[in-house]
Design an enzyme around this catalytic site. Structure first.
Site, mmCIF file in Angstrom:
data_model
loop_
_atom_site.group_PDB
_atom_site.id
_atom_site.type_symbol
_atom_site.label_atom_id
_atom_site.label_comp_id
_atom_site.label_asym_id
_atom_site.label_seq_id
_atom_site.Cartn_x
_atom_site.Cartn_y
_atom_site.Cartn_z
ATOM 1 N N SER A 1 23.123 59.269 6.954
ATOM 2 C CA SER A 1 21.977 58.364 6.918
ATOM 3 C C SER A 1 20.986 58.663 5.806
ATOM 4 C CB SER A 1 21.250 58.396 8.266
ATOM 5 O OG SER A 1 20.789 59.707 8.562
ATOM 6 N N HIS B 1 25.924 53.804 10.638
ATOM 7 C CA HIS B 1 25.606 53.113 9.387
ATOM 8 C C HIS B 1 26.836 52.501 8.709
ATOM 9 C CE1 HIS B 1 21.398 54.493 9.281
ATOM 10 N NE2 HIS B 1 21.877 55.571 9.882
ATOM 11 N N LYS C 1 21.364 48.301 13.737
ATOM 12 C CA LYS C 1 21.398 48.385 12.270
ATOM 13 C C LYS C 1 22.063 47.122 11.729
ATOM 14 C CE LYS C 1 20.935 53.381 12.315
ATOM 15 N NZ LYS C 1 20.656 53.502 13.754
#
Length: 381
Positions: A171, A199, A230
């Site tokens: 990240s 992610h 996300k």
């Protein structure tokens, strides 16, 4: 002054003096260009998700009323778990309220004093905390160093179960884990592999299936964690794997057992997000274009970049005060970026964490790069 008041005052003073005091900023729509969020596909503001969430709330109510194991597990949750299992190529998936809870709950449920955990040094805090809370013996290998991982696994006590744990996309650096190398090590040492693809989900792989894609199924990556807040633009998380894993988590993962189920409207919006993610590959194509263009032009400016091919593009500045100063200059130009300092990253590695989104226009990217160039000129003046 009481002992507690003295403790709080001293902790605050030390953090302020180190230039590490964190401040929340109220974000208003349209007041800045957002290069700080993890909304990679631009779905958080998609009206189709908003309508799906509203319809879910109208049909099922605004809250789930109870935990999944009482009477909070609704048909919309079951449908979402099926959609996430299909997206990731796994037999089953299990919903959690947050990614942090998914990692803590999974490691706590699977690991104990008879387990040996080896994880990447730059893993997310939730994975580090989960290993600590599990009571397992735990070691951390040098970032992306498969040989170091091999050496640590060779030292594992013979009477332990072994678990390798890694982020899929890191990240703060934006680089991708070597999934093939990790699966090789897991096979060699009879270990399980757990990947937190927070992610990568929605961004990487065919149809947005993530960094493991369809190539590395449950037989290679036994525990796959993904988040919904996300690229998918909603909230919550899930763990995907085979039926035995999911059944075990339902029985033993305390954050799952003792938490009210996800609001049904959020589940409905996430089903719509999975549908869009699967059927609109142009969003990932746009994101890849923006990422390549940013890296090309940032390199021309001689900005210090890390080797990331994902939408997470850190600009290394080193000094904490310098990072704060650049963050302020960007804010004055109407641009929001993440200013990342210790202890989130090591001392001397403060940075701007720039994240790209499919919703960004060419003009917005131009403004970002022109402002970064202006920051360089201000320092040289």
């Amino acid at each position: 002054m009481t002992a507690w008041a003295s403790y709080l005052e001293q902790a605050a003073r030390q953090r302020r003096e180190a230039h590490r005091w964190r401040t929340r900023h109220i974000h208003h729509d349209n007041d800045v260009i957002d290069f700080a969020s993890n909304d990679y596909l631009g779905l958080a503001s998609d009206p189709r998700l908003a309508e799906a969430e509203a319809e879910g709330a109208r049909r099922y109510g605004t809250g789930s009323r109870a935990s999944h194991l009482v009477n909070g597990h609704l048909e919309i949750h079951e449908a979402l778990e099926e959609a996430l299992a299909n997206l990731t190529g796994r037999p089953r998936a299990l919903l959690f309220s947050t990614g942090y809870m998914a990692n803590l709950g999974t490691l706590q449920a699977l690991c104990g004093s008879d387990t040996y955990i080896v994880q990447d040094r730059l893993n997310h805090a939730s994975l580090l905390d989960g290993a600590s809370l599990s009571g397992a013996r735990s070691r951390r290998f040098h970032h992306q160093d498969i040989d170091d991982l091999d050496r640590l696994l060779q030292r594992a006590p013979t009477d332990t179960r072994k678990m390798i744990v890694s982020d899929g996309v890191f990240s703060m650096d934006g680089d991708q884990a070597d999934i093939a190398g990790l699966t090789t090590m897991a096979s060699r040492h009879s270990a399980w592999l757990m990947i937190d693809d927070a992610h990568g989900l929605g961004v990487l792989g065919e149809h947005g299936s993530g960094c493991t894609g369809q190539r590395f199924g449950s037989e290679h990556v036994q525990v796959l964690v993904g988040t919904l807040g996300k690229a998918l633009g909603t909230a919550g998380a899930f763990v995907a794997g085979d039926s035995d894993l999911i059944d075990h988590l339902i029985q033993f993962a305390r954050p799952y057992i003792y938490t009210t189920a996800m609001p049904p409207g959020v589940a409905a919006a996430t089903i719509e997000a999975v549908r869009i993610c699967t059927h609109e590959p142009q969003r990932r194509e746009r994101l890849l274009h923006l990422t390549r263009e940013f890296r090309r032009r940032a390199s021309d400016l001689r900005l210090s970049l890390l080797p990331s091919s994902t939408p997470i593009q850190p600009v290394l500045l080193g000094d904490e005060e310098r990072a704060l100063r650049w963050g302020d200059w960007l804010a004055q130009a109407g641009i929001k970026v993440g200013v990342i300092r210790p202890p989130t990253v090591p001392k001397g590695e403060s940075r701007l964490r720039i994240t790209l989104s499919a919703r960004h226009s060419d003009a917005q990217l131009d403004h970002l790069l022109n402002t970064l160039a202006a920051c360089l000129h201000k320092e040289a003046a």
